[in-house]
Design a protein around this motif. Structure first.
Motif, short mmCIF file in Angstrom:
data_model
loop_
_atom_site.label_atom_id
_atom_site.label_comp_id
_atom_site.label_asym_id
_atom_site.label_seq_id
_atom_site.Cartn_x
_atom_site.Cartn_y
_atom_site.Cartn_z
N ARG A 277 6.91 9.46 -4.29
CA ARG A 277 7.88 8.83 -3.30
C ARG A 277 6.08 8.70 -2.16
O ARG A 277 6.59 7.63 -1.54
N TYR A 278 5.38 9.92 -1.54
CA TYR A 278 4.46 9.39 -1.38
C TYR A 278 4.00 8.10 -1.57
O TYR A 278 3.21 7.98 -0.68
N ILE A 279 3.60 8.10 -2.59
CA ILE A 279 2.34 6.92 -3.46
C ILE A 279 2.95 5.65 -2.58
O ILE A 279 2.59 4.94 -2.60
N ARG A 280 4.19 5.81 -3.01
CA ARG A 280 5.36 4.61 -2.96
C ARG A 280 5.21 4.22 -1.64
O ARG A 280 4.76 3.15 -0.38
N GLU A 281 5.13 5.55 -0.07
CA GLU A 281 5.30 5.18 1.00
C GLU A 281 3.74 5.14 1.44
O GLU A 281 3.50 3.55 2.51
N MET A 282 3.13 5.24 0.80
CA MET A 282 1.99 4.20 1.18
C MET A 282 0.99 3.32 0.90
O MET A 282 0.48 2.18 1.55
N ILE A 283 1.46 2.47 -0.33
CA ILE A 283 1.63 1.78 -1.06
C ILE A 283 2.23 0.66 0.27
O ILE A 283 1.44 -0.72 0.46
N GLU A 284 3.20 0.76 0.58
CA GLU A 284 3.79 0.09 1.27
C GLU A 284 3.22 -0.01 2.51
O GLU A 284 3.62 -0.97 3.55
N GLU A 285 2.79 0.74 3.20
CA GLU A 285 2.40 0.87 4.73
C GLU A 285 0.92 -0.11 4.51
O GLU A 285 0.06 -0.84 5.16
N VAL A 286 0.20 0.03 3.29
CA VAL A 286 -1.13 -0.81 2.77
C VAL A 286 -0.09 -2.00 3.00
O VAL A 286 -1.81 -2.90 3.99
N LYS A 287 0.54 -2.71 2.63
CA LYS A 287 0.47 -3.83 2.39
C LYS A 287 1.24 -4.38 4.23
O LYS A 287 0.44 -5.13 3.93
N LYS A 288 2.21 -3.40 4.89
CA LYS A 288 2.39 -3.77 5.10
C LYS A 288 1.22 -4.19 6.80
O LYS A 288 0.70 -5.37 7.54
N GLU A 289 -0.38 -2.98 6.26
CA GLU A 289 -1.14 -3.06 7.50
C GLU A 289 -1.73 -4.52 6.72
O GLU A 289 -2.93 -5.34 7.91
N THR A 290 -2.06 -4.73 6.25
CA THR A 290 -2.91 -5.37 5.09
C THR A 290 -1.98 -7.28 5.64
O THR A 290 -2.75 -8.14 5.53
N GLY A 291 -0.53 -7.09 5.58
CA GLY A 291 -0.05 -8.48 5.70
C GLY A 291 0.06 -8.55 4.49
O GLY A 291 0.04 -9.97 3.93
N PHE A 292 0.01 -7.72 3.29
CA PHE A 292 0.13 -8.75 1.49
C PHE A 292 1.44 -9.14 1.84
O PHE A 292 1.37 -10.26 0.86
N ASP A 293 3.08 -8.51 2.08
CA ASP A 293 3.79 -8.80 2.11
C ASP A 293 3.92 -10.68 2.34
O ASP A 293 4.33 -11.54 2.05
N GLU A 294 3.24 -10.56 3.73
CA GLU A 294 4.03 -12.01 4.36
C GLU A 294 2.54 -12.80 2.85
O GLU A 294 3.45 -13.94 3.15
N VAL A 295 1.47 -12.30 2.79
CA VAL A 295 0.89 -13.32 2.23
C VAL A 295 1.37 -13.71 0.41
O VAL A 295 2.01 -15.35 0.68
N ALA A 296 2.33 -12.73 0.44
CA ALA A 296 2.95 -12.52 -1.53
C ALA A 296 4.04 -13.65 -1.01
O ALA A 296 4.01 -14.79 -1.89
N ASP A 297 4.75 -13.58 0.12
CA ASP A 297 5.90 -14.54 0.63
C ASP A 297 5.37 -15.77 0.44
O ASP A 297 6.27 -17.27 -0.13
N GLU A 298 4.55 -16.15 1.25
CA GLU A 298 3.85 -17.69 1.57
C GLU A 298 3.39 -17.96 0.47
O GLU A 298 3.81 -19.66 0.73
N LEU A 299 2.54 -17.90 -0.16
CA LEU A 299 2.21 -18.14 -1.77
C LEU A 299 3.22 -18.34 -2.56
O LEU A 299 3.75 -19.45 -3.35
N LYS A 300 4.37 -17.82 -2.80
CA LYS A 300 5.75 -18.09 -3.07
C LYS A 300 6.28 -19.32 -2.70
O LYS A 300 7.00 -20.04 -3.54
N GLY A 301 6.23 -19.47 -1.29
CA GLY A 301 7.04 -20.87 -0.51
C GLY A 301 6.29 -21.99 -0.89
O GLY A 301 6.70 -22.68 -1.33
#
Length: 115
Positions: free
Chosen positions: A37-61
């Motif tokens: 659970r701790y590792i998953r939270e860390m991964i999610e935090e890194v994704k949010k800080e780097t904007g990876f989720d936004e970039v991935a969503d934009e690329l999917k679009g």
């Protein structure tokens, strides 16, 4: 995230049972669960800080838009319809002007001129 089937899970539990022992197995399982659970939270935090989720969503679009553009630019269905229409028209013309009629008219014209 991990592709672990039922057989693999049972095998892991048996190994953990043998290595840790039945007495401490629940404690180890809880600690392992907290760690995951701790590792998953860390991964999610890194994704949010780097904007990876936004970039991935934009690329999917963008990918969706490109696929839609390619699909709409495909002229094959139109060409196939045109080919069917042309074939129908050619068959109609063949029916209207058959070789038999041409032959009859030709023989009639040739027969009339030679006499």
């Amino acid at each position: 995230m991990f592709n672990i089937g039922a057989a693999e899970l049972i095998l892991l539990l048996l190994i953990a049972f043998v290595v840790v022992g039945p007495k401490d197995l629940p404690k180890v399982a809880r600690a392992l669960g907290r760690f995951v659970r701790y590792i998953r939270e860390m991964i999610e935090e890194v994704k949010k800080e780097t904007g990876f989720d936004e970039v991935a969503d934009e690329l999917k679009g963008v990918e969706r838009d490109v696929k839609q553009t390619i699909k709409s630019a495909d002229i094959r269905p139109d060409l196939q319809k045109m080919q069917l229409d042309i074939n129908k028209e050619l068959k109609s013309i063949e029916k209207d002007v058959s070789f038999k009629e041409f032959k009859k008219d030709f023989e009639k014209d040739m027969g009339g001129k030679s006499s």
